[in-house]
Motif scaffolding. Structure first.
Motif, PDB file in Angstrom:
ATOM      1  N   TYR A  37     -46.309  33.790  29.104  1.00 46.47           N
ATOM      2  CA  TYR A  37     -46.851  35.063  28.662  1.00 46.47           C
ATOM      3  C   TYR A  37     -48.177  34.827  27.975  1.00 46.47           C
ATOM      4  O   TYR A  37     -48.404  33.796  27.342  1.00 46.47           O
ATOM      5  CB  TYR A  37     -45.906  35.771  27.683  1.00 46.47           C
ATOM      6  CG  TYR A  37     -44.556  36.059  28.271  1.00 46.47           C
ATOM      7  CD1 TYR A  37     -44.368  37.102  29.158  1.00 46.47           C
ATOM      8  CD2 TYR A  37     -43.462  35.252  27.965  1.00 46.47           C
ATOM      9  CE1 TYR A  37     -43.133  37.355  29.710  1.00 46.47           C
ATOM     10  CE2 TYR A  37     -42.221  35.495  28.521  1.00 46.47           C
ATOM     11  CZ  TYR A  37     -42.072  36.561  29.388  1.00 46.47           C
ATOM     12  OH  TYR A  37     -40.855  36.801  29.929  1.00 46.47           O
ATOM     13  N   LEU A  38     -49.037  35.805  28.085  1.00 47.96           N
ATOM     14  CA  LEU A  38     -50.325  35.755  27.421  1.00 47.96           C
ATOM     15  C   LEU A  38     -50.199  36.450  26.089  1.00 47.96           C
ATOM     16  O   LEU A  38     -49.973  37.641  26.026  1.00 47.96           O
ATOM     17  CB  LEU A  38     -51.363  36.465  28.289  1.00 47.96           C
ATOM     18  CG  LEU A  38     -52.782  36.563  27.755  1.00 47.96           C
ATOM     19  CD1 LEU A  38     -53.392  35.181  27.677  1.00 47.96           C
ATOM     20  CD2 LEU A  38     -53.619  37.460  28.652  1.00 47.96           C
ATOM     21  N   LEU A  39     -50.339  35.704  24.981  1.00 46.32           N
ATOM     22  CA  LEU A  39     -50.021  36.255  23.677  1.00 46.32           C
ATOM     23  C   LEU A  39     -51.075  35.914  22.633  1.00 46.32           C
ATOM     24  O   LEU A  39     -50.828  35.158  21.708  1.00 46.32           O
ATOM     25  CB  LEU A  39     -48.667  35.706  23.210  1.00 46.32           C
ATOM     26  CG  LEU A  39     -47.523  35.967  24.176  1.00 46.32           C
ATOM     27  CD1 LEU A  39     -46.339  35.129  23.803  1.00 46.32           C
ATOM     28  CD2 LEU A  39     -47.185  37.418  24.167  1.00 46.32           C
ATOM     29  N   LYS A  94     -52.229  31.344  25.160  1.00 38.27           N
ATOM     30  CA  LYS A  94     -51.039  31.608  25.956  1.00 38.27           C
ATOM     31  C   LYS A  94     -49.839  30.938  25.305  1.00 38.27           C
ATOM     32  O   LYS A  94     -49.837  29.740  25.087  1.00 38.27           O
ATOM     33  CB  LYS A  94     -51.229  31.079  27.376  1.00 38.27           C
ATOM     34  CG  LYS A  94     -52.316  31.804  28.154  1.00 38.27           C
ATOM     35  CD  LYS A  94     -52.407  31.278  29.566  1.00 38.27           C
ATOM     36  CE  LYS A  94     -53.478  32.007  30.346  1.00 38.27           C
ATOM     37  NZ  LYS A  94     -53.585  31.523  31.733  1.00 38.27           N
ATOM     38  N   CYS A  99     -43.492  34.957  23.490  1.00 38.14           N
ATOM     39  CA  CYS A  99     -43.033  35.896  22.472  1.00 38.14           C
ATOM     40  C   CYS A  99     -41.536  35.646  22.278  1.00 38.14           C
ATOM     41  O   CYS A  99     -40.743  35.844  23.191  1.00 38.14           O
ATOM     42  CB  CYS A  99     -43.279  37.321  22.941  1.00 38.14           C
ATOM     43  SG  CYS A  99     -42.787  38.556  21.761  1.00 38.14           S
ATOM     44  N   LYS A 145     -43.391  41.824  32.676  1.00 35.90           N
ATOM     45  CA  LYS A 145     -43.945  40.908  31.689  1.00 35.90           C
ATOM     46  C   LYS A 145     -44.082  41.666  30.366  1.00 35.90           C
ATOM     47  O   LYS A 145     -44.214  42.891  30.365  1.00 35.90           O
ATOM     48  CB  LYS A 145     -45.336  40.403  32.111  1.00 35.90           C
ATOM     49  CG  LYS A 145     -45.379  39.466  33.305  1.00 35.90           C
ATOM     50  CD  LYS A 145     -44.933  38.070  32.931  1.00 35.90           C
ATOM     51  CE  LYS A 145     -44.983  37.132  34.121  1.00 35.90           C
ATOM     52  NZ  LYS A 145     -46.367  36.782  34.526  1.00 35.90           N
ATOM     53  N   TYR A 149     -46.139  41.162  26.440  1.00 34.26           N
ATOM     54  CA  TYR A 149     -47.107  40.378  25.679  1.00 34.26           C
ATOM     55  C   TYR A 149     -47.096  40.842  24.230  1.00 34.26           C
ATOM     56  O   TYR A 149     -47.070  42.041  23.961  1.00 34.26           O
ATOM     57  CB  TYR A 149     -48.530  40.578  26.228  1.00 34.26           C
ATOM     58  CG  TYR A 149     -48.670  40.380  27.719  1.00 34.26           C
ATOM     59  CD1 TYR A 149     -48.741  39.101  28.254  1.00 34.26           C
ATOM     60  CD2 TYR A 149     -48.750  41.461  28.583  1.00 34.26           C
ATOM     61  CE1 TYR A 149     -48.879  38.903  29.614  1.00 34.26           C
ATOM     62  CE2 TYR A 149     -48.891  41.278  29.949  1.00 34.26           C
ATOM     63  CZ  TYR A 149     -48.960  39.996  30.463  1.00 34.26           C
ATOM     64  OH  TYR A 149     -49.087  39.799  31.810  1.00 34.26           O
ATOM     65  N   TYR A 175     -49.170  40.475  20.491  1.00 32.29           N
ATOM     66  CA  TYR A 175     -50.417  40.010  19.892  1.00 32.29           C
ATOM     67  C   TYR A 175     -50.640  40.713  18.571  1.00 32.29           C
ATOM     68  O   TYR A 175     -50.005  41.738  18.262  1.00 32.29           O
ATOM     69  CB  TYR A 175     -51.610  40.237  20.827  1.00 32.29           C
ATOM     70  CG  TYR A 175     -52.003  41.683  21.038  1.00 32.29           C
ATOM     71  CD1 TYR A 175     -52.996  42.288  20.260  1.00 32.29           C
ATOM     72  CD2 TYR A 175     -51.394  42.454  22.028  1.00 32.29           C
ATOM     73  CE1 TYR A 175     -53.359  43.602  20.461  1.00 32.29           C
ATOM     74  CE2 TYR A 175     -51.763  43.766  22.231  1.00 32.29           C
ATOM     75  CZ  TYR A 175     -52.747  44.347  21.449  1.00 32.29           C
ATOM     76  OH  TYR A 175     -53.109  45.658  21.647  1.00 32.29           O
ATOM     77  N   SER A 225     -50.654  40.131  37.023  1.00 29.88           N
ATOM     78  CA  SER A 225     -50.512  39.632  35.648  1.00 29.88           C
ATOM     79  C   SER A 225     -51.424  38.448  35.366  1.00 29.88           C
ATOM     80  O   SER A 225     -51.810  38.215  34.218  1.00 29.88           O
ATOM     81  CB  SER A 225     -49.056  39.268  35.356  1.00 29.88           C
ATOM     82  OG  SER A 225     -48.593  38.284  36.255  1.00 29.88           O
ATOM     83  N   THR A 240     -54.378  39.676  33.581  1.00 31.77           N
ATOM     84  CA  THR A 240     -54.224  40.344  32.284  1.00 31.77           C
ATOM     85  C   THR A 240     -55.022  39.583  31.223  1.00 31.77           C
ATOM     86  O   THR A 240     -55.004  38.364  31.180  1.00 31.77           O
ATOM     87  CB  THR A 240     -52.742  40.379  31.869  1.00 31.77           C
ATOM     88  OG1 THR A 240     -51.997  41.121  32.845  1.00 31.77           O
ATOM     89  CG2 THR A 240     -52.577  41.050  30.502  1.00 31.77           C
TER      90      THR A 240
END
Length: 225
Positions: free
Chosen positions: A3-5, A23, A26, A48, A50, A52, A114, A117
């Motif tokens: 996941y991109l976080l 990246k 979570c 997905k 994310y 942040y 994704s 993203t």
């Protein structure tokens, strides 16, 4: 699953990595519990999610897809949704923005890209700007038509409580291609506009999508905006 976080500020219940656009995973399992999703109005399957944080608080962004269309050996969706929610101090979730979209009758299906993203502080104002990309595919009896000059695409940015939308259609001939944006795109800081144009330019050069390059990939203003 990755996941991109990216984030700047944390809640104790969430474990994040550091950096402007990092990246990591979570780890708050509560965010995927059925009760949490139902209360937040998230009804489609989560593709997905994310997490942040920035100077304004902590957030979770859900990408959901219906995944109800079988095209060859792959699955597409007749509808997708995205939900951006703020994680409050008591861990409750409050809705910030959402998008809902569906295919036209002459399209095979759609899906989020994704890998494209982004969640980053583009203009260095201390707030993150999420960018989402999803693609609509033309009908093909045997398989999904992944050709870069086929179908249409949307790029969505959540910026200071508003939704900036870029719409693009493509084709093998220059006259068939068109890229437009909602009026608020042209009110964005120059650095943010340039970032979005650079993103489209990169997608074109990587043969991901055939954007109109008549104006050096800068979108035209949508009619009625």
């Amino acid at each position: 699953m990755k996941y991109l976080l990216p984030l700047l500020a944390l809640l104790p219940a969430l474990a994040f990595g550091q950096g402007k656009d990092s990246k990591t995973i979570c780890t708050d399992e509560r965010l995927l519990q059925s009760d949490t999703l139902k209360k937040s109005g998230i009804l489609l399957p989560v593709f997905k999610h994310y997490c942040y944080g920035d100077q304004s608080g902590n957030y979770v962004l859900y990408l959901t897809e219906k995944q109800d269309v079988k095209q060859g050996e792959e699955k597409l969706s007749s509808a997708v949704e995205a939900h951006l929610l703020k994680i409050e101090a008591d861990k409750s979730l409050s809705s910030i923005a959402s998008i809902r979209d569906k295919v036209n009758a002459d399209e095979a299906g759609m899906e989020f890209w994704s890998k494209l993203t982004e969640i980053s502080d583009i203009d260095n104002d201390g707030n993150m700007e999420p960018i989402l990309v999803y693609r609509f595919y033309n009908k093909d009896e045997a398989k999904i038509d992944h050709d870069a000059f086929s179908g249409r695409i949307k790029i969505i940015m959540f910026y200071k409580g508003s939704k900036v939308v870029i719409r693009a259609i493509t084709g093998n001939l220059d006259g068939e291609r068109e890229t437009t944006a909602t009026g608020n795109f042209f009110a964005l800081p120059a650095s943010v506009q340039k970032h979005l144009v650079k993103k489209m330019t990169g997608m074109y050069k990587d043969n991901l999508y055939g954007f109109d390059n008549s104006y050096q990939f800068v979108p035209r203003k949508s009619k009625g905006n």
